[in-house]
Design a protein around this motif. Structure first.
Motif, mmCIF file in Angstrom:
data_model
loop_
_atom_site.group_PDB
_atom_site.id
_atom_site.type_symbol
_atom_site.label_atom_id
_atom_site.label_comp_id
_atom_site.label_asym_id
_atom_site.label_seq_id
_atom_site.Cartn_x
_atom_site.Cartn_y
_atom_site.Cartn_z
ATOM 1 N N GLN A 17 0.892 -1.204 0.024
ATOM 2 C CA GLN A 17 0.009 0.172 0.070
ATOM 3 C C GLN A 17 0.927 1.159 0.024
ATOM 4 O OE1 GLN A 17 -2.777 -0.025 2.967
ATOM 5 N NE2 GLN A 17 -3.819 -1.946 2.450
ATOM 6 N N GLN A 18 1.941 1.183 0.692
ATOM 7 C CA GLN A 18 2.912 2.389 0.789
ATOM 8 C C GLN A 18 3.356 2.698 -0.464
ATOM 9 O OE1 GLN A 18 2.147 4.049 3.279
ATOM 10 N NE2 GLN A 18 4.015 4.240 4.635
ATOM 11 N N ARG A 19 3.685 1.556 -1.109
ATOM 12 C CA ARG A 19 4.093 1.908 -2.757
ATOM 13 C C ARG A 19 3.311 2.433 -3.543
ATOM 14 N NH1 ARG A 19 7.418 -3.796 -2.805
ATOM 15 N NH2 ARG A 19 5.957 -4.298 -1.642
ATOM 16 N N VAL A 20 2.073 1.848 -3.392
ATOM 17 C CA VAL A 20 1.074 2.393 -4.290
ATOM 18 C C VAL A 20 0.780 3.796 -4.011
ATOM 19 C CG1 VAL A 20 -1.452 2.284 -4.831
ATOM 20 C CG2 VAL A 20 -0.245 0.313 -4.744
ATOM 21 N N PHE A 21 0.673 4.236 -2.806
ATOM 22 C CA PHE A 21 0.571 5.528 -2.412
ATOM 23 C C PHE A 21 1.397 6.652 -3.078
ATOM 24 C CE2 PHE A 21 -1.832 3.701 1.707
ATOM 25 C CZ PHE A 21 -3.143 3.739 1.128
ATOM 26 N N LEU A 22 2.702 5.859 -2.901
ATOM 27 C CA LEU A 22 4.115 6.985 -3.344
ATOM 28 C C LEU A 22 3.721 6.981 -4.657
ATOM 29 C CD1 LEU A 22 6.513 8.295 -2.947
ATOM 30 C CD2 LEU A 22 7.716 6.213 -3.127
ATOM 31 N N ALA A 23 3.560 5.875 -5.600
ATOM 32 C CA ALA A 23 3.215 6.038 -6.896
ATOM 33 C C ALA A 23 2.171 6.867 -7.309
ATOM 34 C CB ALA A 23 3.308 4.436 -7.529
ATOM 35 N N ARG A 24 1.036 6.903 -6.806
ATOM 36 C CA ARG A 24 0.198 7.891 -7.009
ATOM 37 C C ARG A 24 0.381 9.258 -7.026
ATOM 38 N NH1 ARG A 24 -5.483 6.754 -3.687
ATOM 39 N NH2 ARG A 24 -4.069 7.611 -2.026
ATOM 40 N N ALA A 25 1.210 9.484 -5.719
ATOM 41 C CA ALA A 25 1.685 10.906 -5.277
ATOM 42 C C ALA A 25 2.572 11.178 -6.637
ATOM 43 C CB ALA A 25 2.407 11.045 -3.958
ATOM 44 N N LEU A 26 3.430 10.417 -7.068
ATOM 45 C CA LEU A 26 4.507 10.651 -8.062
ATOM 46 C C LEU A 26 3.914 11.087 -9.383
ATOM 47 C CD1 LEU A 26 7.272 8.229 -6.996
ATOM 48 C CD2 LEU A 26 7.507 10.773 -6.494
ATOM 49 N N ALA A 27 2.749 10.269 -9.735
ATOM 50 C CA ALA A 27 2.082 10.118 -10.847
ATOM 51 C C ALA A 27 1.427 11.681 -11.009
ATOM 52 C CB ALA A 27 1.047 9.241 -10.916
ATOM 53 N N GLN A 28 0.907 12.310 -10.017
ATOM 54 C CA GLN A 28 0.463 13.642 -10.021
ATOM 55 C C GLN A 28 1.381 14.574 -10.384
ATOM 56 O OE1 GLN A 28 -1.806 14.211 -6.355
ATOM 57 N NE2 GLN A 28 -2.772 12.422 -6.621
ATOM 58 N N GLY A 29 2.632 14.684 -10.367
ATOM 59 C CA GLY A 29 3.831 15.505 -10.704
ATOM 60 C C GLY A 29 3.818 16.767 -9.866
ATOM 61 N N ALA A 30 3.530 16.651 -8.582
ATOM 62 C CA ALA A 30 3.327 17.968 -7.841
ATOM 63 C C ALA A 30 4.797 18.236 -7.311
ATOM 64 C CB ALA A 30 2.472 17.639 -6.637
ATOM 65 N N ASP A 31 4.687 19.446 -7.116
ATOM 66 C CA ASP A 31 6.249 20.057 -6.752
ATOM 67 C C ASP A 31 6.336 20.048 -4.889
ATOM 68 O OD1 ASP A 31 7.011 21.051 -9.089
ATOM 69 O OD2 ASP A 31 5.933 22.762 -9.087
ATOM 70 N N LEU A 32 5.174 19.542 -4.371
ATOM 71 C CA LEU A 32 5.212 19.399 -2.856
ATOM 72 C C LEU A 32 4.641 18.202 -2.744
ATOM 73 C CD1 LEU A 32 5.368 20.408 -0.169
ATOM 74 C CD2 LEU A 32 3.383 21.718 -0.376
ATOM 75 N N LEU A 34 3.623 15.712 0.565
ATOM 76 C CA LEU A 34 3.442 15.561 1.866
ATOM 77 C C LEU A 34 3.347 14.137 2.212
ATOM 78 C CD1 LEU A 34 0.850 18.402 2.469
ATOM 79 C CD2 LEU A 34 3.137 18.519 2.886
ATOM 80 N N LEU A 35 4.217 13.144 2.935
ATOM 81 C CA LEU A 35 4.324 12.023 3.110
ATOM 82 C C LEU A 35 4.147 11.490 4.782
ATOM 83 C CD1 LEU A 35 7.441 11.580 0.860
ATOM 84 C CD2 LEU A 35 4.719 11.010 0.264
ATOM 85 N N ASP A 36 3.242 11.101 4.971
ATOM 86 C CA ASP A 36 2.741 10.826 6.457
ATOM 87 C C ASP A 36 3.490 9.393 6.585
ATOM 88 O OD1 ASP A 36 2.153 10.672 9.048
ATOM 89 O OD2 ASP A 36 -0.110 10.443 8.486
ATOM 90 N N GLU A 37 4.522 9.086 7.515
ATOM 91 C CA GLU A 37 4.943 7.859 7.938
ATOM 92 C C GLU A 37 5.255 6.944 6.641
ATOM 93 O OE1 GLU A 37 6.090 7.004 10.567
ATOM 94 O OE2 GLU A 37 5.194 8.470 12.178
ATOM 95 N N PRO A 38 6.112 7.299 5.448
ATOM 96 C CA PRO A 38 6.180 6.508 4.319
ATOM 97 C C PRO A 38 6.775 5.405 4.384
ATOM 98 C CG PRO A 38 7.579 8.446 4.334
ATOM 99 C CD PRO A 38 6.867 8.548 5.487
ATOM 100 N N PHE A 39 7.691 5.175 5.642
ATOM 101 C CA PHE A 39 8.283 3.940 5.920
ATOM 102 C C PHE A 39 7.862 2.906 6.501
ATOM 103 C CE2 PHE A 39 11.496 7.504 5.318
ATOM 104 C CZ PHE A 39 11.789 7.322 3.857
ATOM 105 N N THR A 40 6.553 3.085 6.920
ATOM 106 C CA THR A 40 5.830 2.102 7.958
ATOM 107 C C THR A 40 5.409 0.932 7.063
ATOM 108 O OG1 THR A 40 4.976 3.841 9.279
ATOM 109 C CG2 THR A 40 3.801 1.818 9.396
ATOM 110 N N GLY A 41 5.780 -0.112 7.539
ATOM 111 C CA GLY A 41 5.674 -1.218 6.911
ATOM 112 C C GLY A 41 6.123 -1.932 5.799
ATOM 113 N N ILE A 42 7.315 -1.219 5.357
ATOM 114 C CA ILE A 42 7.951 -1.445 4.109
ATOM 115 C C ILE A 42 9.074 -2.281 4.759
ATOM 116 C CG2 ILE A 42 7.119 0.163 2.768
ATOM 117 C CD1 ILE A 42 9.739 1.483 3.285
ATOM 118 N N ASP A 43 10.003 -2.779 3.835
ATOM 119 C CA ASP A 43 11.136 -3.759 4.210
ATOM 120 C C ASP A 43 12.523 -2.727 3.933
ATOM 121 O OD1 ASP A 43 11.499 -3.657 1.366
ATOM 122 O OD2 ASP A 43 11.032 -5.763 1.431
#
Length: 99
Positions: A17-32, A34-43
């Motif tokens: 899920q974290q990877r999907v959320f990051l991919a979705r955020a990157l796909a939007q091409g925003a300049d800013l 905001l990442l809430d606990e992006p390393f939770t649940g990942i290896d």
């Protein structure tokens, strides 16, 4: 993760899920970002991959605001670190405070 593309997001693991959320955020091409606990649940491998992506985004002039309870290595990862506990406790800047 292409093999998971048809699976509902609620059926993915926390790290997936974290990877999907990051991919979705990157796909939007925003300049800013905001990442809430992006390393939770990942290896560690995925964490390293994400940190590489964050470095690329920084090199492109993007701004990332990362909220995390894990801050032990944060000054080496980010340009600025704010420690908060209902108020600002510390404001450290890597370029100035690590000399």
């Amino acid at each position: 993760m292409l093999h998971l593309c048809d699976r509902p997001i609620g059926q993915l693991s926390g790290g997936q899920q974290q990877r999907v959320f990051l991919a979705r955020a990157l796909a939007q091409g925003a300049d800013l970002l905001l990442l809430d606990e992006p390393f939770t649940g990942i290896d560690k491998k995925t964490e390293s991959l994400m940190l590489g992506i964050f470095a690329e985004l920084q090199a492109e002039g993007k701004t990332l605001m990362v909220c995390s309870h894990k801050w032990g290595n944060a000054l080496h990862r980010y340009d600025r670190l704010l420690l908060l506990n209902r108020r600002l406790l510390t404001d450290l800047h890597r370029r100035h405070d690590l000399r």
